[in-house]
Scaffold this motif. Structure first.
Motif, short mmCIF file in Angstrom:
data_model
loop_
_atom_site.label_atom_id
_atom_site.label_comp_id
_atom_site.label_asym_id
_atom_site.label_seq_id
_atom_site.Cartn_x
_atom_site.Cartn_y
_atom_site.Cartn_z
N ARG A 1 -2.67 55.52 93.81
CA ARG A 1 -3.15 55.92 92.48
C ARG A 1 -4.21 57.02 92.59
O ARG A 1 -5.03 57.17 91.68
CB ARG A 1 -3.75 54.71 91.77
N ASN A 2 -4.19 57.74 93.69
CA ASN A 2 -5.17 58.80 93.91
C ASN A 2 -6.61 58.27 93.80
O ASN A 2 -7.50 58.89 93.19
CB ASN A 2 -4.98 59.96 92.93
N ASN A 3 -6.81 57.08 94.33
CA ASN A 3 -8.13 56.45 94.25
C ASN A 3 -8.95 56.64 95.53
O ASN A 3 -9.96 55.98 95.71
CB ASN A 3 -7.99 54.97 93.96
N VAL A 4 -8.54 57.53 96.42
CA VAL A 4 -9.27 57.82 97.65
C VAL A 4 -9.58 59.32 97.67
O VAL A 4 -8.66 60.14 97.54
CB VAL A 4 -8.47 57.42 98.91
N THR A 5 -10.86 59.65 97.80
CA THR A 5 -11.29 61.05 97.90
C THR A 5 -11.28 61.47 99.36
O THR A 5 -11.89 60.81 100.21
CB THR A 5 -12.68 61.23 97.30
N VAL A 6 -10.60 62.58 99.66
CA VAL A 6 -10.49 63.09 101.02
C VAL A 6 -11.31 64.38 101.11
O VAL A 6 -11.05 65.34 100.37
CB VAL A 6 -9.03 63.34 101.42
N LEU A 7 -12.31 64.38 102.01
CA LEU A 7 -13.15 65.55 102.27
C LEU A 7 -12.80 66.07 103.66
O LEU A 7 -13.12 65.43 104.67
CB LEU A 7 -14.63 65.19 102.18
N SER B 1 -21.70 52.97 107.97
CA SER B 1 -21.76 51.53 108.17
C SER B 1 -20.89 50.77 107.19
O SER B 1 -20.85 49.54 107.22
CB SER B 1 -23.22 51.06 108.03
N GLU B 2 -20.17 51.49 106.30
CA GLU B 2 -19.27 50.86 105.34
C GLU B 2 -17.88 50.76 105.94
O GLU B 2 -17.31 51.78 106.39
CB GLU B 2 -19.22 51.68 104.05
N PRO B 3 -17.27 49.60 105.96
CA PRO B 3 -15.92 49.49 106.55
C PRO B 3 -14.85 50.18 105.71
O PRO B 3 -13.81 50.56 106.26
CB PRO B 3 -15.69 47.98 106.63
N ASP B 4 -15.07 50.39 104.41
CA ASP B 4 -14.06 51.03 103.57
C ASP B 4 -14.05 52.54 103.73
O ASP B 4 -13.06 53.19 103.40
CB ASP B 4 -14.29 50.66 102.11
N VAL B 5 -15.16 53.12 104.17
CA VAL B 5 -15.24 54.57 104.36
C VAL B 5 -14.77 54.88 105.77
O VAL B 5 -15.33 54.37 106.75
CB VAL B 5 -16.67 55.07 104.12
N TYR C 1 -13.52 67.20 110.83
CA TYR C 1 -13.33 65.78 110.55
C TYR C 1 -12.98 65.61 109.08
O TYR C 1 -13.23 66.50 108.25
CB TYR C 1 -14.60 64.99 110.91
N GLU C 2 -12.36 64.46 108.78
CA GLU C 2 -12.02 64.08 107.42
C GLU C 2 -12.76 62.81 107.05
O GLU C 2 -12.82 61.87 107.84
CB GLU C 2 -10.51 63.85 107.27
N ILE C 3 -13.30 62.81 105.85
CA ILE C 3 -14.00 61.64 105.32
C ILE C 3 -13.18 61.10 104.16
O ILE C 3 -12.90 61.82 103.19
CB ILE C 3 -15.42 62.00 104.86
N ARG C 4 -12.75 59.86 104.25
CA ARG C 4 -11.97 59.20 103.20
C ARG C 4 -12.87 58.16 102.52
O ARG C 4 -13.27 57.17 103.13
CB ARG C 4 -10.72 58.55 103.77
N ILE C 5 -13.16 58.42 101.22
CA ILE C 5 -14.07 57.58 100.45
C ILE C 5 -13.29 56.93 99.32
O ILE C 5 -12.70 57.64 98.48
CB ILE C 5 -15.24 58.40 99.89
N PRO C 6 -13.25 55.59 99.24
CA PRO C 6 -12.59 54.94 98.09
C PRO C 6 -13.35 55.25 96.80
O PRO C 6 -14.52 55.67 96.81
CB PRO C 6 -12.64 53.46 98.44
N ALA C 7 -12.64 55.04 95.67
CA ALA C 7 -13.25 55.36 94.38
C ALA C 7 -14.47 54.50 94.11
O ALA C 7 -15.43 54.93 93.48
CB ALA C 7 -12.22 55.17 93.26
N GLY C 8 -14.46 53.25 94.60
CA GLY C 8 -15.61 52.38 94.35
C GLY C 8 -16.84 52.76 95.14
O GLY C 8 -17.95 52.31 94.83
#
Length: 713
Positions: free
Chosen positions: A617-623, A651-655, A696-703
């Motif tokens: 649902r495009n809920n992950v931001t990719v930098l 330190s976040e497991p989702d990032v 590098y790529e950073i994947r951040i969930p919407a939350g």
């Protein structure tokens, strides 16, 4: 050769070991042993620690040292003593005082001339007004101006002469302060001797020549390491010369000595602790015998003949008023000095009997009165003349520490010296309870090396007994205190105390050649020796912080000795480059030595950020961060460049953070790296270029995304 000359041996300083603070000196003495085996070795410094003196025989076999003690002797200096600096200071001080006096007299003359002014004569009431003699006024003004011009010109010359005298005097004072403390500062030379007693088969028979070794500790010596590094660009090795900055104010010049440097603490205790067991119950282990015993009974009877002989006579010239030639020596007790008439006491003040003239009142039990009032010498160990009976001991018993319990004397003294009401008789203080058990000596009385035997001149219970005394004179203590002032010397640049850089281990460095270090309290550089080290030139850059490449020398210590932190003078291809700080390198350790920016190597860093979304649902931001580093080598030789970058950590497991290949995590070593550091090494040919890709790529969930604002860089 007289017997006294045969007993006195000269000595030469052979070697010195300088510790973190203080030094241990080793002297050699040689001579023929007299028949009684007693010799006196001269040449020891005033700052010597008397408890550190050690002596042993180097040869022949069978002779040993049975006693060694320190003695201090004084003698007037000869006329040819080396005191040129002091004479020069005295001469310049007199010259400065004379120049200052001439300057002051010139100022006085100027003040007198400036005070000249015309004074008209007094006019009477009936006299008419008279004209002012203008010509006379002008002549006086011209005279004053001309005179002041000449006086001020002379004053300028005297000021310049005084300034030169002050400068010469300050230079002479500085030279005198920096002069060696080996020469005596006064007109009396004080020398320290080691009195030794030898015993063996060669003593007492035929004259035998013996060589002695004396070892003693002195304060007032410090050192810090320093280095000189020679390197050539086309070679992988180099020569590291270990040098040391040594400062000492021990009172003796170290001339031609074998020098050694150690990082250990000379005052650190080396004896092992003794852990005593704790027992539960009534029965306890018997204490270890200390070797102390009570004085024998009837000790005072040994001095009966001394007392029967009467007081010791004194020369007639020492009495007050002198005596005629040929008069007989009079004992001291036969010539009392008349006391001055007493002053009238104020009303209501009874005062002591010696001042009021009243008959003395009987002393209370256990109180003997102050010595100044009773005239009797104070018993030993008692304050203000307290007798041993006041402490619970028998008459004539030993003082505090021999027969009384510790702490009982001060309490009895305070009770007996309590002030009484005016005009009322002093109440008798009740005697304290007698201590139970055997006498308990204190720690000073168990120090047998410092006990001093009291002679027959001591009165009371001190005669013929051992009491704690000073093992050295107070002047030597002041010498040692001044010598320890070298510990406050400012350190050279990049220098670190060896005790701080050595860590938990101690190291020793022996100099290859003999050295000279005067006792002037300033730094002197001494060459210790050469240390082969491995060298290679590398370049380092962190383009994310600064687009500059720095040249470094990678130093590897392949020897068995540690290299301590200190300043190092770097010479590349025979030319001095800079002075840097060498880090501490353990045996087998590797460290970097910075040489400054390398202008011949250029670096450029470019970054590109692309933001997108991913997921169902495009809920992950990719930098997506792309990094491009370009290197250009303009040197005539190949160069190895280490590029450092840093990736973010979370330190976040989702990032999630995904890195591009090609970059490695730095190996663990003495250098600490920040979290997320990545390195890449590349070898650039002469005149070549290189391009390094990374990112590098950073994947951040919407939350987990930030709200109201973009804080990404």
């Amino acid at each position: 050769m007289s017997e006294e000359t045969a007993r006195r041996w000269g000595s030469t300083l052979d070697s010195v070991v300088v510790y973190a603070q203080g030094a241990v000196c080793r002297r050699l003495a040689r001579g023929v042993v007299p028949r009684d085996g007693r010799v006196r070795v001269a040449g020891l410094p005033r700052t010597l620690d008397p408890g550190s003196l050690r002596a042993r025989v180097l040869g022949p076999a069978g002779v040993r040292v049975t006693e060694a003690r320190v003695e201090v002797a004084s003698a007037p200096l000869d006329g040819g003593a080396p005191d040129e600096l002091r004479r020069e200071v005295e001469r310049l001080r007199d010259a400065h005082a004379a120049a200052e006096g001439r300057r002051d007299r010139q100022r006085t003359l100027i003040a007198e001339v400036e005070g000249l002014h015309p004074v008209p004569p007094a006019r009477k009431r009936e006299d008419p007004h008279r004209r002012t003699a203008v010509d006379a006024w002008l002549e006086l003004a011209d005279f004053v101006d001309g005179r002041l011009a000449r006086l001020h010109a002379r004053l300028a010359e005297l000021d310049e002469e005084l300034r030169r005298a002050e400068h010469a005097l300050s230079v002479a004072f500085d030279r005198l302060d920096r002069a060696s403390t080996d020469a005596p500062a006064e007109h009396v030379e004080t020398s320290v001797h080691a009195v030794l007693t030898l015993d063996g088969a060669a003593v007492g028979e035929a004259p035998a020549e013996v060589e002695l070794e004396l070892e003693y500790g002195v304060p007032g010596a410090v050192w810090v390491p320093a280095y000189r590094l020679s390197h050539r660009r086309d070679e992988d090795g180099g020569q590291l010369v270990l040098r040391a900055s040594v400062a000492q104010r021990t009172g003796e010049d170290w001339t031609g000595v074998r020098l050694a440097l150690a990082t250990a603490d000379l005052r650190r205790r080396t004896d092992l602790p003794r852990l005593r067991s704790v027992r539960i119950g009534r029965r306890q282990a018997a204490p270890a015998p200390s070797g102390w015993r009570e004085p024998p009974a009837g000790l005072a009877d040994l001095f009966g003949g001394y007392e029967a002989a009467g007081p010791r006579p004194v020369p007639a010239s020492s009495l007050l008023g002198g005596a005629a030639a040929g008069s007989v020596a009079v004992p001291v007790a036969a010539a009392p000095v008349p006391a001055p008439p007493p002053a009238p006491a104020p009303p209501g003040f009874a005062g002591p009997p010696a001042l009021t003239g009243a008959p003395p009142a009987p002393a209370p039990p256990g109180f003997a009165g102050p010595p100044a009032l009773t005239g009797a010498p104070p018993p030993p160990g008692a304050a203000y003349g307290f007798a041993p009976e006041a402490f619970g001991g028998a008459p004539g018993s030993a003082p505090q520490g021999y027969g009384a319990a510790p702490g009982s004397a001060p309490k009895a003294a305070r009770r007996s010296m309590a002030p009484a009401a005016p005009g009322a008789p002093a109440p008798a203080a009740p005697p304290p309870p007698s201590p139970s058990g055997p006498p308990r000596p204190d720690g000073d009385e168990l120090d047998y090396a410092s006990l001093v035997l009291s002679g027959p001149e001591d009165q009371g219970a001190r005669r013929g007994r051992l009491f704690p005394g000073s093992s050295f004179d107070a002047v030597a203590t002041e010498y040692r205190r001044r010598a320890e002032g070298v510990a406050a010397l400012p350190l050279p640049r990049y220098a670190v105390r060896p005790r701080e850089s050595a860590g938990s281990f101690d190291h020793r460095f022996d100099a290859d050649a003999r050295a000279d270090v005067p006792s002037d309290g300033t730094w002197h550089t001494v060459t210790v020796g050469e240390i082969p080290v491995g060298l290679r030139t590398e370049h380092l850059c962190v383009p994310s912080v600064e687009e500059t490449v720095y040249a470094t020398l990678v130093v590897s210590n392949a020897t068995g000795q540690a290299l301590l932190t200190g300043p190092v003078e770097v010479t590349v291809d025979g030319e001095f480059l800079l002075t840097a700080a060498l880090p501490t390198l353990a045996p087998g350790g590797v460290g970097r030595l910075g040489l400054g920016p390398a202008e011949a190597i250029r670096v450029t860093r470019r970054t590109h950020l692309r933001e997108s979304t991913a997921g169902l649902r495009n809920n992950v931001t990719v930098l997506d961060h792309q990094v491009r580093v370009e290197l250009v080598n303009r040197l005539a030789a190949p160069a190895v460049v280490e590029v450092r970058e840093r990736v973010p950590v979370t330190s976040e497991p989702d990032v999630r953070i995904e890195e591009r290949p090609g970059w490695a995590v730095p190996e663990d070593g003495p250098e600490e790296h920040a979290a997320g550091t990545r390195v890449r090494r590349v070898e650039l040919p002469a005149g070549g270029t290189a391009v390094l890709e990374g990112g590098y790529e950073i994947r951040i969930p919407a939350g987990k995304a930030l709200v109201d604002g973009n804080r990404r860089s």
